[in-house]
Design a protein around this motif. Structure first.
Motif, PDB file in Angstrom:
ATOM      1  N   SER A  20       0.823  -1.208   0.000  1.00  0.00           N
ATOM      2  CA  SER A  20       0.000   0.000   0.000  1.00  0.00           C
ATOM      3  C   SER A  20       0.857   1.257   0.000  1.00  0.00           C
ATOM      4  N   GLY A  21       2.068   1.158   0.551  1.00  0.00           N
ATOM      5  CA  GLY A  21       2.974   2.300   0.554  1.00  0.00           C
ATOM      6  C   GLY A  21       3.724   2.480  -0.747  1.00  0.00           C
ATOM      7  N   VAL A  22       3.503   1.579  -1.693  1.00  0.00           N
ATOM      8  CA  VAL A  22       4.143   1.632  -3.018  1.00  0.00           C
ATOM      9  C   VAL A  22       5.654   1.824  -2.854  1.00  0.00           C
ATOM     10  N   LEU A  23       6.253   0.985  -2.017  1.00  0.00           N
ATOM     11  CA  LEU A  23       7.683   1.103  -1.768  1.00  0.00           C
ATOM     12  C   LEU A  23       8.486   0.608  -2.964  1.00  0.00           C
ATOM     13  N   SER A  24       9.667   1.198  -3.111  1.00  0.00           N
ATOM     14  CA  SER A  24      10.617   0.702  -4.101  1.00  0.00           C
ATOM     15  C   SER A  24      12.004   0.722  -3.479  1.00  0.00           C
ATOM     16  N   PHE A  25      12.911  -0.014  -4.080  1.00  0.00           N
ATOM     17  CA  PHE A  25      14.268  -0.137  -3.550  1.00  0.00           C
ATOM     18  C   PHE A  25      15.219  -0.237  -4.735  1.00  0.00           C
ATOM     19  N   LYS A  26      16.294   0.526  -4.706  1.00  0.00           N
ATOM     20  CA  LYS A  26      17.289   0.448  -5.767  1.00  0.00           C
ATOM     21  C   LYS A  26      18.412  -0.472  -5.330  1.00  0.00           C
ATOM     22  N   CYS A  27      18.440  -1.661  -5.908  1.00  0.00           N
ATOM     23  CA  CYS A  27      19.465  -2.655  -5.572  1.00  0.00           C
ATOM     24  C   CYS A  27      20.633  -2.493  -6.531  1.00  0.00           C
ATOM     25  N   ALA A  28      21.755  -2.027  -5.980  1.00  0.00           N
ATOM     26  CA  ALA A  28      22.965  -1.839  -6.790  1.00  0.00           C
ATOM     27  C   ALA A  28      23.956  -2.980  -6.598  1.00  0.00           C
ATOM     28  N   GLY A  29      23.521  -4.042  -5.899  1.00  0.00           N
ATOM     29  CA  GLY A  29      24.403  -5.185  -5.675  1.00  0.00           C
ATOM     30  C   GLY A  29      25.018  -5.226  -4.300  1.00  0.00           C
TER      31      GLY A  29
END
Length: 270
Positions: A78-87
């Protein structure tokens, strides 16, 4: 992702046997397993059947994502979370050296991005402690994770450090195909399973296909030999739930192929 059902698949026979009104219910047809495979399954009445070494415990690995979806999935979605995984995230490394890029919950789940889960879980844990205090925050975590922790978590106050062992590494979290299936089949997990299924299926499949299959595969440290990986497949179609574990040395691709062969059967001819 295969969605077709064969005319006489194991799951179809199982559902028929479970729904048939009979004074004494016959067990479902025995699945054809390969050496070293273990299977636990349940039909519409959620009675659990176990085959092979389905009661033998092993490291849970990335199956812990099921527990995080149960605990915080609704809030994260519901919070529309995102995460940038750079490794990498500090000292922690992603299984994919170059990282997964930017992921939302659905993609992180499908691609097994443990760093995304770690980042979101640590953020949630801080919120619990701020809102409820250390004791209630710890109780919130253990309410979901305790069945898979045994006595391996030391007594302490507050939320433990949420390192990689909470998201797929090590053997802090352990389960067997049967134990995991019993957890999934518990009516208390119905909403979590529904959300898990929705995250793994597209909106089109979820809305317009009856009994669409969802699948999740992971590779965990091998039982008795952590240097070898062994693959699991978890899946269901709204009527049947199943957990299949392959022997050490197996891959996620093999687990998915075997799950489809055992539970789904060949696709319908067009």
């Amino acid at each position: 992702m295969q969605m077709g059902l064969g005319a006489r698949t194991l799951s179809g026979l199982l559902a028929t046997a479970m729904l048939a009104a009979a004074p004494q219910k016959a067990p479902p047809p025995r699945p054809v397993l390969l050496p070293g495979e273990s299977l636990a399954l349940a039909g519409p009445d959620m009675e659990v059947y176990a085959y092979g070494d389905a009661r033998v415990e092993g490291a849970m690995g990335a199956l812990s994502q099921l527990l995080w979806v149960k605990l915080e999935g609704a809030a994260w979605e519901s919070g529309v979370l995102s995460f940038k995984c750079a490794g990498a995230m500090g000292p922690y490394r992603c299984a994919l050296p170059k990282g997964h890029g930017r992921v939302d919950l659905s993609r992180a789940l499908r691609e097994g991005c443990s760093l995304a889960f770690m980042g979101w879980a640590r953020m949630s844990a801080q919120r619990w402690m701020d809102d409820y205090g250390d004791g209630a925050a710890r109780a919130r975590l253990l309410d979901v994770f305790q069945p898979f922790l045994g006595r391996r978590l030391p007594d302490a106050e507050g939320v433990p450090e949420l390192g990689p062992e909470w998201f797929g590494e090590g053997d802090l979290l352990r389960t067997s195909p049967e134990a995991l299936l019993r957890w999934l089949a518990d009516p208390a997990q119905e909403e979590a399973v529904r959300q898990y299924r929705r995250l793994l299926l597209s909106f089109m499949d979820e809305t317009f296909r009856d009994n669409a299959w969802w699948f999740e595969t992971v590779a965990t440290p091998g039982a008795g030999d952590a240097s070898q990986k062994q693959a699991w497949a978890v899946g269901g179609n709204g009527l049947v739930l199943a957990v299949l574990r392959l022997p050490p040395g197996s891959t996620r691709e093999e687990a998915l192929a075997r799950f489809k062969a055992v539970m789904v059967g060949p696709p319908r001819k067009k």
